[in-house]
Design a protein around this motif. Structure first.
Motif, short mmCIF file in Angstrom:
data_model
loop_
_atom_site.label_atom_id
_atom_site.label_comp_id
_atom_site.label_asym_id
_atom_site.label_seq_id
_atom_site.Cartn_x
_atom_site.Cartn_y
_atom_site.Cartn_z
N GLU A 144 0.66 -1.25 0.29
CA GLU A 144 0.25 -0.28 0.59
C GLU A 144 0.94 1.16 0.36
N GLU A 145 1.85 0.97 0.49
CA GLU A 145 2.62 2.24 1.06
C GLU A 145 3.29 2.66 -0.67
N ILE A 147 2.78 1.53 -3.68
CA ILE A 147 1.85 2.29 -4.45
C ILE A 147 1.31 3.46 -4.20
N GLN A 148 1.44 4.38 -3.11
CA GLN A 148 1.29 5.42 -2.36
C GLN A 148 2.38 6.48 -3.17
N THR A 149 3.49 5.74 -3.18
CA THR A 149 4.60 6.36 -3.55
C THR A 149 4.35 6.73 -5.17
N GLY A 151 2.41 5.39 -7.22
CA GLY A 151 0.98 5.11 -8.50
C GLY A 151 0.82 4.11 -8.50
N ALA A 173 -4.03 -2.75 -7.99
CA ALA A 173 -2.73 -3.33 -6.88
C ALA A 173 -3.13 -4.86 -6.57
N SER A 194 7.52 4.56 -11.32
CA SER A 194 6.09 5.02 -11.32
C SER A 194 6.44 5.28 -12.61
#
Length: 329
Positions: A144-145, A147-149, A151, A173, A194
């Motif tokens: 999760e972290e 993907i947050q970083t 994208g 995801a 990314s």
């Protein structure tokens, strides 16, 4: 005549590509100037291959015996993609035994083969690149972290591998863990980057006859989601040289590619990948032993620049013979 060992094979899945590269390089070495010998470096052993015969390499001096006579080499032409020929191990060995070899030295080989470290080094010189997260197989990480970083979509890559082996584009995801498994199958270190929405180009750069030269800029148009193994080696892409980009963007790509090459104190062949976003090339990776089969990008670029392959080989060997080991400088 100079005695040249054309070294091919390796310990990775890239060995099949290496053996193809070896044949074009062997054929391009002027037989009137060089006494050429194919040398295989494989997990099952090191040997010189001559007319179907296999002669074991003596590792203390990279020699072999044939009909009771000892054969040695003046220079090695390295054509191994992946380990141990592209990640510094073989180069360090040749340094230790005092045998000249083509391509870049062991430090540059190890640095460029490690995507994370190469990007970190080039970022000090202001060369743009994608956002990224680095993880290890046995380390702690949060999908999760990550993907947050970076994208979505993003790319999951083995940190130390070539030929696009183990790379996945992740669009959602729930596909992330499968992509990690695929990457970890190639390397215990993984880089997640990314997605950059732009034009992909492959840029050949080398030290040719004493000057840093851009051989060509090739636009990559993949039929697949990205320039994967199938696109590279099984005809699932268009490779357009010169790239269909404006003149000012061409100059910027050449400027950045030469800066990356010189900043790393490179020598020999290199092929770097960039994604051009809003006219600015973003660095992806650098290959210090690019593919050299007839269908490979680097020979296509040489043809575009009207450089004979035999002249490329001569230049590489001259650089190898004139380069001093670190303790000789």
């Amino acid at each position: 005549m100079l005695k040249v060992a054309v070294v091919a094979g390796g310990y990775s899945d890239e060995s099949v590509i290496s053996l193809k590269s070896c044949e074009l390089i062997y054929a391009s070495l002027n037989a009137e100037k060089y006494e050429r010998t194919r040398v295989r470096i494989l997990k099952e052993g090191w040997y010189a291959e001559i007319e179907g015969g296999k002669y074991p390499i003596q590792k203390e001096d990279f020699s072999f015996m044939k009909n009771g006579e000892k054969y040695t080499f003046d220079v090695v032409f390295n054509t191994i993609h992946g380990t141990p020929g592209e990640d510094g191990y073989l180069q360090a060995y040749f340094e230790l035994i005092g045998l000249p070899y083509t391509g870049c030295p062991f430090y540059q080989s190890a640095l460029t083969f490690n995507k994370k470290d190469c990007i970190a080094a080039l970022s000090k010189y202001g060369i743009p690149h994608a956002k990224s997260v680095y993880i290890q197989k046995d380390g702690d990480y949060s999908v999760e972290e990550i993907i947050q970083t970076v994208g979505l979509p993003c790319f999951v890559k083995p940190n130390r591998s070539g030929s696009s082996l183990g790379i996945s584009r992740v669009n959602k995801a729930e596909d992330f863990e499968a992509a990690l498994d695929k990457a970890f199958a190639e390397d215990k270190e993984v880089l997640i980057e990314s997605f950059l929405d732009g034009i992909e180009v492959s840029v050949g750069v080398l030290n040719y006859q004493g000057a840093i030269k851009v051989v060509g800029i090739t636009e990559i148009v993949s039929e697949n989601e990205f320039f994967d193994y199938e696109a590279k080696y099984e005809g699932k892409s268009q490779e357009i040289t010169p790239a269909r980009i404006p003149e000012e963007v061409t100059k910027r790509v050449e400027e950045v590619a030469k800066k990356a090459y010189s900043s790393l104190n490179m020598t020999g062949f290199s092929r770097s990948e960039y994604i051009i976003v809003d006219g600015e090339p973003h660095f992806i990776e650098m290959n210090t032993l690019p593919g050299f089969s007839p269908a490979s990008i680097f020979p296509q670029q040489a043809a575009y620049s009207k450089i004979e392959l035999s002249d490329l080989m001569d230049s590489e060997i001259e650089l190898a013979l004139n380069r001093k080991s670190p303790w000789q400088e």
